[in-house]
Design an enzyme around this catalytic site. Structure first.
Site, PDB file in Angstrom:
ATOM      1  N   ARG A 323      -2.643  -1.580   9.150  1.00 55.36           N
ATOM      2  CA  ARG A 323      -2.965  -0.670   8.411  1.00 55.36           C
ATOM      3  C   ARG A 323      -4.528  -0.113   8.908  1.00 55.36           C
ATOM      4  NH1 ARG A 323      -2.632  -0.906   2.922  1.00 55.36           N
ATOM      5  NH2 ARG A 323      -1.839  -2.979   2.977  1.00 55.36           N
ATOM      6  N   ARG A 364       3.292   3.128  -2.589  1.00 53.57           N
ATOM      7  CA  ARG A 364       2.310   2.289  -2.678  1.00 53.57           C
ATOM      8  C   ARG A 364       1.604   2.210  -4.284  1.00 53.57           C
ATOM      9  NH1 ARG A 364      -2.044   2.186  -0.443  1.00 53.57           N
ATOM     10  NH2 ARG A 364      -2.234  -0.091  -0.457  1.00 53.57           N
ATOM     11  N   TYR A 368       2.135  -1.399  -5.754  1.00 49.84           N
ATOM     12  CA  TYR A 368       0.960  -2.211  -5.855  1.00 49.84           C
ATOM     13  C   TYR A 368      -0.042  -1.524  -6.759  1.00 49.84           C
ATOM     14  CZ  TYR A 368       2.684  -3.061  -1.095  1.00 49.84           C
ATOM     15  OH  TYR A 368       3.528  -3.458   0.111  1.00 49.84           O
ATOM     16  N   CYS A 395      12.536  11.135 -11.005  1.00 44.30           N
ATOM     17  CA  CYS A 395      13.083  10.509 -12.522  1.00 44.30           C
ATOM     18  C   CYS A 395      12.258   9.381 -12.922  1.00 44.30           C
ATOM     19  CB  CYS A 395      14.345  10.759 -12.698  1.00 44.30           C
ATOM     20  SG  CYS A 395      15.082  12.324 -12.049  1.00 44.30           S
TER      21      CYS A 395
HETATM   22  C1  PLP Z   1       3.090 -10.763  10.310  1.00 37.46           C
HETATM   23  C2  PLP Z   1       2.193  -9.630  10.069  1.00 37.46           C
HETATM   24  N1  PLP Z   1       1.250  -9.276  10.798  1.00 37.46           N
HETATM   25  C3  PLP Z   1       0.556  -8.014  10.534  1.00 37.46           C
HETATM   26  C4  PLP Z   1       0.745  -7.374   9.416  1.00 37.46           C
HETATM   27  C5  PLP Z   1      -0.109  -6.138   9.389  1.00 37.46           C
HETATM   28  O1  PLP Z   1      -0.866  -6.121   8.294  1.00 37.46           O
HETATM   29  P1  PLP Z   1      -2.004  -4.824   8.035  1.00 37.46           P
HETATM   30  O2  PLP Z   1      -1.193  -3.876   8.108  1.00 37.46           O
HETATM   31  O3  PLP Z   1      -2.663  -5.161   6.604  1.00 37.46           O
HETATM   32  O4  PLP Z   1      -3.026  -5.161   9.043  1.00 37.46           O
HETATM   33  C6  PLP Z   1       1.700  -7.724   8.497  1.00 37.46           C
HETATM   34  C7  PLP Z   1       1.955  -6.975   7.472  1.00 37.46           C
HETATM   35  O5  PLP Z   1       2.452  -7.097   6.431  1.00 37.46           O
HETATM   36  C8  PLP Z   1       2.439  -8.966   8.752  1.00 37.46           C
HETATM   37  O6  PLP Z   1       3.424  -9.273   7.974  1.00 37.46           O
END
Ligand code: PLP
Length: 486
Positions: A323, A364, A368, A395
Site C-alpha cells: 500500500r 474497500r 472494510y 445491485c
Molecule cells: C505477507 C504480507 N506482506 C505484505 C503485505 C502488504 O501489506 P501492505 O500493503 O499493507 O503494506 C501483506 C498484505 O496483506 C501481506 O499479507
C-alpha cells in the site's frame, strides 16, 4: 491546499487549475477518459518510483550498519510493467498465488528476487517457486517444510525457506487485515497454546516459553531437513494500514526473542528477519501521513537494542510494503450518471451521485468501511456545495465509493469525478460482479521519467509535460463471453 490546488494526498504531479480541471503530468482527466474510456484507474509511475526509492533509502539509512531488502507486495497492485519498474529500482517482489508468480516472472523478475507467501500453497505453486530458485518461500504451517522438502528433492534443488510467525500482536486498520493475533489463519504461533500472547510484552516472554512454542519446533524441523531446505530466517506480518511504529517494534522484539531462543537451543543464528508490510497512507485530506523514515528509524533502534541484549549480530532486515508504495500513486476517474437527492429522516438532504463503476472496481468501502474523498475533475462547478455520496451502478445499496463528500451543488450527468489514493487493493481486488468490465489501468508519467526504459511500448497519449498509455487494458464483453462455454 497547496498551490497545486490539491491536498497532500494527491500525487505530486497532480494539479487542479482555477477552472477546476484536474490533470496529471499535464494530461487532464477529460483527455484520459476521451482517449481510454471511462471509468479508469490512473497510476502515476513517477510517484511509484519516488515512493519505492523513498522506502528503500529510508530502510537503508535506518539500518545503516546492517543489510536491508525491500520486496514490493504484489497483492497491492501488480502488472508486468510495475514489476519491471520496481525490480529496476532494486526491489524484490512478494507473491502469493500462481497468477502473481507468473506475472512477476513475466515482468522479468528473476526467481531469486521473488518471495512466495500463502496459507494454502498448492504443489504447483511450490514447484514453480523451487524450480525458479525463489529467494524465500515463507512457511505458513507446520506441514509445509515436509512438502517443500519433498518437492525440492524431486527437482534436485535446495529451497530457501522462512517461517512466518504469529506474534500475538493485534494491529491494523480493520479486523480483516490484522494478521498476527491468535484467531486467524496465517502463520505459526510464537508461543505455546495457553500462553497469553496478546497480553505479554516481548520483555516478559521467557526463553523457555518461546523455546517450547510451535514456531521454534518448525524451525527445528527445517534444520533437520537441511539437505533439501536452506533456513533463511523468520517472518512477521502483523497487518495493514498501521499508523504507528509501536506495533512493528513489539513484533520485531518478539521475533528477535525467537531468534535468540533458537540460537540457545540449536546454535543456529537465523540470518534474516522479515517484518512484512502494513505501513499506512493518508486517504483523506486531514489524515496524518506516516513519516516512513521516522518509523523505520524507531524500528531499527529497537532492533539494535534487542540484538545487543541477546549478543547476536543484527540480522538482514527485510520489508514488504505494498500500500505505502502504490496507493497514493493511483487515482480513479469516473463519469457521473444519475444524480438523485434523497431526503433523510433528520430533515437533511443527501445527493446520491451515481458513477459508471462501483464496488466491482473498489471493494474497500464495502469490505472494510474504507473512507475516500473525491473532486469534480472537469470544471470548478457551483460555489455552493451539497452533501454527496458517490455510489456505483451495482445491485447493492452498499455499493458506495465515497460515503460523504462535499461536491459542487450543480454536479450533473457527464461530469467527471476523481477519487485519490486508489492505487492499492483497487484493481487487484476488482471483480466482474454484475458482469461489469474491470476498468483499464492507465500509466502516466513525466516525459523525462528516469525509469522510462523499463516501460512498455504501448501507444502513448502525449502532453507537453508527460505521457499516458494503457498498462492493463479494460475487460471486454468478448472476455466475458469467452469464459462462458455455453
Ligand atoms: C505477507 C504480507 N506482506 C505484505 C503485505 C502488504 O501489506 P501492505 O500493503 O499493507 O503494506 C501483506 C498484505 O496483506 C501481506 O499479507
Amino acid at each position: 491546499m497547496s498551490d497545486t490546488g490539491l491536498s497532500q494526498i494527491w500525487p505530486a504531479a497532480a494539479r487542479r487549475a482555477d477552472d477546476g480541471v484536474l490533470s496529471l503530468h499535464g494530461l487532464t482527466a477529460a483527455q484520459l477518459c476521451g482517449s481510454f474510456g471511462s471509468p479508469l484507474y490512473v497510476m502515476d509511475l513517477d510517484e511509484v518510483v519516488t515512493r519505492a526509492r523513498t522506502f528503500r533509502d529510508a530502510a537503508a539509512r535506518a539500518f545503516s550498519t546492517s543489510t536491508t531488502s525491500v520486496s514490493f507486495a504484489g497483492k497491492a497492485f501488480l502488472s508486468k510493467e510495475i514489476v519491471r519498474l520496481l525490480v529496476g529500482e532494486g526491489l524484490h517482489v512478494d507473491t502469493c498465488t500462481l497468477g502473481e508468480m507468473r506475472i512477476a516472472l513475466a515482468g522479468g523478475a528473476v526467481g531469486r528476487s521473488l518471495v512466495l507467501h500463502g496459507n494454502n500453497k498448492s504443489d504447483e505453486e511450490i514447484e514453480l517457486a523451487v524450480a525458479n530458485d525463489f529467494g524465500k518461500i515463507v512457511v505458513d504451517s507446520a506441514d509445509e517444510p515436509e512438502r517443500i522438502a519433498a518437492i525440492a528433492r524431486r527437482l534436485g534443488k535446495r529451497a530457501r525457506v522462512m517461517v512466518r510467525v504469529t506474534t500475538g500482536i493485534h494491529a491494523g486498520g480493520h479486523e480483516y487485515i490484522s494478521t498476527a493475533h491468535e484467531d486467524q489463519k496465517f502463520g505459526i504461533p510464537l508461543l505455546p497454546a495457553g500462553a497469553a500472547a496478546n497480553d505479554a510484552t516481548a520483555a516478559s516472554l521467557s526463553m523457555d516459553t518461546v523455546a517450547s512454542g510451535p514456531a521454534l519446533a518448525v524451525l527445528k524441523d527445517i534444520l533437520a531437513r537441511s539437505e533439501d531446505l536452506e533456513l533463511v530466517g523468520i517472518h512477521s506480518h502483523i497487518g495493514s494500514q498501521i499508523h504507528s511504529a509501536d506495533a512493528f517494534i513489539e513484533a520485531a522484539q518478539r521475533v528477535l526473542r525467537l531468534r535468540e531462543a533458537f540460537w540457545a537451543t540449536d546454535g543456529f543464528v537465523l540470518p534474516e528477519v522479515d517484518l512484512g508490510g502494513g505501513y499506512s497512507v493518508a486517504y483523506l485530506d486531514d489524515d496524518e501521513s506516516m513519516d516512513i523514515q521516522t518509523t523505520l528509524d524507531a524500528i531499527a533502534d529497537a532492533m539494535r537494542t534487542e540484538s545487543q541484549k541477546s549478543g547476536l549480530p543484527m540480522p538482514v532486515v527485510s520489508f514488504e510494503p505494498g500500500r505505502w508504495i502504490v496507493a497514493p500513486a493511483g487515482i480513479s476517474v469516473y463519469t457521473v450518471g444519475t444524480v438523485k437527492p434523497v431526503h433523510l429522516s433528520d430533515g437533511s438532504t443527501r445527493t446520491y451521485v451515481s458513477v459508471d463503476g462501483g464496488m466491482s472496481d473498489n471493494i474497500r468501502p464495502a469490505l472494510y468501511g474504507a473512507d475516500y474523498t473525491a473532486v469534480l475533475a472537469n470544471r470548478s462547478g457551483a460555489a455552493e456545495t451539497m452533501h454527496a455520496r458517490i455510489v456505483g451502478l451495482h445491485c447493492e445499496s452498499g455499493d458506495i465509493l465515497v460515503h460523504d463528500v462535499e461536491l459542487p451543488a450543480d454536479v450533473r450527468r457527464g461530469d467527471i469525478v476523481a477519487i485519490p489514493v486508489t492505487g492499492a487493493y483497487g484493481r487487484t481486488m476488482a471483480s466482474n460482479y454484475n458482469q461489469a468490465l474491470r476498468p483499464a489501468v492507465i500509466a502516466v508519467s513525466s516525459s523525462d521519467n528516469e525509469g522510462s526504459e523499463h516501460m512498455s511500448d504501448a501507444p502513448r497519449l502525449l502532453s507537453e509535460h508527460g505521457e499516458a498509455h494503457v498498462m492493463l487494458r479494460r475487460d471486454t464483453i468478448a472476455d466475458l463471453l469467452s469464459l462462458d462455454l455455453g
